[in-house]
Write a protein that holds these residues in place. Sequence first.
Motif, PDB file in Angstrom:
ATOM      1  N   LEU A 191       0.810  -1.217   0.000  1.00  0.00           N
ATOM      2  CA  LEU A 191       0.000   0.000   0.000  1.00  0.00           C
ATOM      3  C   LEU A 191       0.846   1.271   0.000  1.00  0.00           C
ATOM      4  CD1 LEU A 191      -2.738  -1.073   2.561  1.00  0.00           C
ATOM      5  CD2 LEU A 191      -3.070  -0.693   0.127  1.00  0.00           C
ATOM      6  N   LEU A 192       2.142   1.123   0.328  1.00  0.00           N
ATOM      7  CA  LEU A 192       3.039   2.282   0.306  1.00  0.00           C
ATOM      8  C   LEU A 192       3.830   2.379  -1.001  1.00  0.00           C
ATOM      9  CD1 LEU A 192       4.559   2.465   3.921  1.00  0.00           C
ATOM     10  CD2 LEU A 192       2.501   3.541   3.008  1.00  0.00           C
ATOM     11  N   SER A 193       3.550   1.497  -1.942  1.00  0.00           N
ATOM     12  CA  SER A 193       4.291   1.512  -3.201  1.00  0.00           C
ATOM     13  C   SER A 193       4.238   2.892  -3.858  1.00  0.00           C
ATOM     14  CB  SER A 193       3.724   0.476  -4.175  1.00  0.00           C
ATOM     15  OG  SER A 193       4.277   0.654  -5.467  1.00  0.00           O
ATOM     16  N   PRO A 194       5.393   3.452  -4.223  1.00  0.00           N
ATOM     17  CA  PRO A 194       5.421   4.757  -4.897  1.00  0.00           C
ATOM     18  C   PRO A 194       4.729   4.755  -6.255  1.00  0.00           C
ATOM     19  CG  PRO A 194       7.566   4.258  -3.948  1.00  0.00           C
ATOM     20  CD  PRO A 194       6.748   2.995  -3.863  1.00  0.00           C
ATOM     21  N   SER A 195       4.433   3.576  -6.770  1.00  0.00           N
ATOM     22  CA  SER A 195       3.742   3.500  -8.056  1.00  0.00           C
ATOM     23  C   SER A 195       2.257   3.832  -7.950  1.00  0.00           C
ATOM     24  CB  SER A 195       3.874   2.085  -8.650  1.00  0.00           C
ATOM     25  OG  SER A 195       5.207   1.790  -8.978  1.00  0.00           O
ATOM     26  N   LEU A 196       1.684   3.597  -6.805  1.00  0.00           N
ATOM     27  CA  LEU A 196       0.226   3.691  -6.681  1.00  0.00           C
ATOM     28  C   LEU A 196      -0.335   5.083  -6.985  1.00  0.00           C
ATOM     29  CD1 LEU A 196      -0.363   1.314  -3.637  1.00  0.00           C
ATOM     30  CD2 LEU A 196      -0.702   0.852  -6.072  1.00  0.00           C
ATOM     31  N   PHE A 209      -3.697   7.328   2.511  1.00  0.00           N
ATOM     32  CA  PHE A 209      -3.092   6.567   3.609  1.00  0.00           C
ATOM     33  C   PHE A 209      -1.575   6.720   3.579  1.00  0.00           C
ATOM     34  CE2 PHE A 209      -0.882   2.695   4.932  1.00  0.00           C
ATOM     35  CZ  PHE A 209      -1.282   2.609   6.253  1.00  0.00           C
ATOM     36  N   GLN A 210      -0.972   6.588   2.394  1.00  0.00           N
ATOM     37  CA  GLN A 210       0.483   6.588   2.329  1.00  0.00           C
ATOM     38  C   GLN A 210       1.088   7.980   2.462  1.00  0.00           C
ATOM     39  OE1 GLN A 210       1.985   6.510  -2.203  1.00  0.00           O
ATOM     40  NE2 GLN A 210       1.136   4.554  -1.567  1.00  0.00           N
ATOM     41  N   LYS A 211       0.288   9.025   2.332  1.00  0.00           N
ATOM     42  CA  LYS A 211       0.814  10.388   2.445  1.00  0.00           C
ATOM     43  C   LYS A 211       1.393  10.685   3.824  1.00  0.00           C
ATOM     44  CE  LYS A 211      -1.944  12.786  -1.085  1.00  0.00           C
ATOM     45  NZ  LYS A 211      -3.060  13.744  -1.312  1.00  0.00           N
ATOM     46  N   ASP A 212       0.933   9.970   4.855  1.00  0.00           N
ATOM     47  CA  ASP A 212       1.432  10.211   6.209  1.00  0.00           C
ATOM     48  C   ASP A 212       2.868   9.716   6.386  1.00  0.00           C
ATOM     49  OD1 ASP A 212      -0.898  11.391   7.318  1.00  0.00           O
ATOM     50  OD2 ASP A 212      -1.824   9.412   7.434  1.00  0.00           O
ATOM     51  N   PHE A 213       3.305   8.807   5.531  1.00  0.00           N
ATOM     52  CA  PHE A 213       4.581   8.122   5.720  1.00  0.00           C
ATOM     53  C   PHE A 213       5.710   8.749   4.914  1.00  0.00           C
ATOM     54  CE2 PHE A 213       1.459   5.044   7.003  1.00  0.00           C
ATOM     55  CZ  PHE A 213       2.056   4.351   8.042  1.00  0.00           C
ATOM     56  N   THR A 214       6.873   8.763   5.521  1.00  0.00           N
ATOM     57  CA  THR A 214       8.112   9.065   4.804  1.00  0.00           C
ATOM     58  C   THR A 214       8.648   7.733   4.303  1.00  0.00           C
ATOM     59  OG1 THR A 214       8.630  10.962   6.206  1.00  0.00           O
ATOM     60  CG2 THR A 214      10.445   9.980   4.985  1.00  0.00           C
ATOM     61  N   ILE A 215       8.659   7.540   2.994  1.00  0.00           N
ATOM     62  CA  ILE A 215       9.052   6.251   2.418  1.00  0.00           C
ATOM     63  C   ILE A 215      10.553   6.227   2.194  1.00  0.00           C
ATOM     64  CG2 ILE A 215       8.779   4.722   0.415  1.00  0.00           C
ATOM     65  CD1 ILE A 215       5.890   5.788   0.209  1.00  0.00           C
ATOM     66  N   THR A 216      11.192   5.174   2.727  1.00  0.00           N
ATOM     67  CA  THR A 216      12.657   5.083   2.669  1.00  0.00           C
ATOM     68  C   THR A 216      13.155   3.907   1.835  1.00  0.00           C
ATOM     69  OG1 THR A 216      12.714   3.769   4.714  1.00  0.00           O
ATOM     70  CG2 THR A 216      12.870   6.177   4.934  1.00  0.00           C
ATOM     71  N   GLU A 217      12.327   2.911   1.609  1.00  0.00           N
ATOM     72  CA  GLU A 217      12.762   1.738   0.851  1.00  0.00           C
ATOM     73  C   GLU A 217      11.630   1.282  -0.074  1.00  0.00           C
ATOM     74  OE1 GLU A 217      14.227  -1.418   3.370  1.00  0.00           O
ATOM     75  OE2 GLU A 217      14.920   0.040   4.864  1.00  0.00           O
ATOM     76  N   TRP A 218      12.005   0.719  -1.205  1.00  0.00           N
ATOM     77  CA  TRP A 218      11.019   0.203  -2.166  1.00  0.00           C
ATOM     78  C   TRP A 218      11.569  -1.074  -2.793  1.00  0.00           C
ATOM     79  CZ3 TRP A 218       9.626   2.870  -7.475  1.00  0.00           C
ATOM     80  CH2 TRP A 218       8.552   2.185  -8.065  1.00  0.00           C
ATOM     81  N   GLU A 219      10.920  -2.191  -2.496  1.00  0.00           N
ATOM     82  CA  GLU A 219      11.284  -3.469  -3.111  1.00  0.00           C
ATOM     83  C   GLU A 219      10.389  -3.668  -4.332  1.00  0.00           C
ATOM     84  OE1 GLU A 219      11.611  -6.926  -0.604  1.00  0.00           O
ATOM     85  OE2 GLU A 219      11.947  -5.684   1.157  1.00  0.00           O
ATOM     86  N   LYS A 220      10.865  -3.245  -5.465  1.00  0.00           N
ATOM     87  CA  LYS A 220      10.040  -3.240  -6.671  1.00  0.00           C
ATOM     88  C   LYS A 220       9.612  -4.636  -7.110  1.00  0.00           C
ATOM     89  CE  LYS A 220      12.005   1.004  -8.633  1.00  0.00           C
ATOM     90  NZ  LYS A 220      12.659   1.615  -9.822  1.00  0.00           N
ATOM     91  N   GLU A 221      10.437  -5.651  -6.839  1.00  0.00           N
ATOM     92  CA  GLU A 221      10.166  -6.993  -7.344  1.00  0.00           C
ATOM     93  C   GLU A 221       9.346  -7.849  -6.383  1.00  0.00           C
ATOM     94  OE1 GLU A 221      10.867  -7.633 -10.398  1.00  0.00           O
ATOM     95  OE2 GLU A 221      12.027  -5.789 -10.694  1.00  0.00           O
ATOM     96  N   ALA A 263       6.829  -1.262  -0.113  1.00  0.00           N
ATOM     97  CA  ALA A 263       7.675  -0.155   0.342  1.00  0.00           C
ATOM     98  C   ALA A 263       7.613  -0.037   1.861  1.00  0.00           C
ATOM     99  CB  ALA A 263       7.244   1.156  -0.309  1.00  0.00           C
ATOM    100  N   PHE A 264       8.643   0.560   2.406  1.00  0.00           N
ATOM    101  CA  PHE A 264       8.758   0.763   3.849  1.00  0.00           C
ATOM    102  C   PHE A 264       8.749   2.262   4.138  1.00  0.00           C
ATOM    103  CE2 PHE A 264      11.167   1.747   7.631  1.00  0.00           C
ATOM    104  CZ  PHE A 264      10.705   0.825   8.552  1.00  0.00           C
ATOM    105  N   GLY A 265       8.007   2.640   5.169  1.00  0.00           N
ATOM    106  CA  GLY A 265       7.964   4.039   5.548  1.00  0.00           C
ATOM    107  C   GLY A 265       7.741   4.208   7.036  1.00  0.00           C
ATOM    108  N   TYR A 266       7.875   5.437   7.500  1.00  0.00           N
ATOM    109  CA  TYR A 266       7.697   5.705   8.920  1.00  0.00           C
ATOM    110  C   TYR A 266       6.953   7.027   9.126  1.00  0.00           C
ATOM    111  CZ  TYR A 266      11.484   9.135   8.597  1.00  0.00           C
ATOM    112  OH  TYR A 266      12.245  10.226   8.251  1.00  0.00           O
ATOM    113  N   ILE A 267       6.360   7.141  10.318  1.00  0.00           N
ATOM    114  CA  ILE A 267       5.750   8.376  10.804  1.00  0.00           C
ATOM    115  C   ILE A 267       6.331   8.631  12.179  1.00  0.00           C
ATOM    116  CG2 ILE A 267       3.607   9.590  11.387  1.00  0.00           C
ATOM    117  CD1 ILE A 267       2.073   7.456   9.818  1.00  0.00           C
TER     118      ILE A 267
END
Length: 274
Positions: A191-196, A209-221, A263-267
């Motif tokens: 749900l945090l995928s930068p593609s969405l 939902f994902q706007k609250d998070f600072t995304i630091t990692e994305w496992e595309k595969e 993707a991984f993110g934090y608040i």
Amino acid sequence: MILLKDICEGIQMPEEVTAILLGLEKELDLKDLAPSVEKLYHRPLWEEGLAELRTAFGEDKNGFKMLTCMLLMGLDVYEKYKEKGMEEKVFYDTFACFSRFVKEHLASYGTYGFDREWWTTRQLSMEEFRLGELEFEVEKWNGEDVISVHIPSDAVITRENCVASYAWSKVFFKEFYPDFQYKYYICDSWLLSPSLPEILPADSKIVNFQKDFTITEWEKENPSYLEWVYKNPNLKLEELPENTSLQRNIKKYLKEGGKIGTAFGYIKADAEIK
């Protein structure tokens, strides 16, 4: 005194499955399984305890012996909730993951079953709770206390609902886990995928939902999104269903060479979520 049938009713377990579980209850002796069962209450021992129980159960068609065992453990967990003064609603909302997983098995494979014992140790250990639409798990990240946010498949993640869940979590953990000084909420999800945001409308609940998070990692595969979006992780691209706009949009994006992944993110825990 609460009984297994009460838990099944409270979490809306399908009647067909409840009947099976009540039958298995007469066959299982938790006293004999006690050393292995006890390990499921302690995170470092989860894998060891699960391995021992799988061996003890032998053939476990559809995972119902394991499910029966875990829900019988839920009788003790229910009492622990009461001792702590936690709401009964939180118990049933949290343990509803068991019936949700059983129903998801039906949606994916055409039969009721339980194959998420590797996850539900969190609920048995009282390390994860459903508070409103979201689930919150006490965890470690980079050596620090954090709360991991999980999004149940039946969650309605409107802005209002998410704000209410975060607010509830702050009150809940302050009251019941006052020594757990977390600095962040974290989330690792498709749900945090930068593609969405490229696929979905700007007012999409997922995008908000994902706007609250600072995304630091994305496992595309990472293909895990296939199970949540399409209910079957084994389907080929051309086989993916197009029953919802989300399914159609993602399938079209994949055909064009796009990646979803996870993707991984934090608040920050002290951030104002509104």
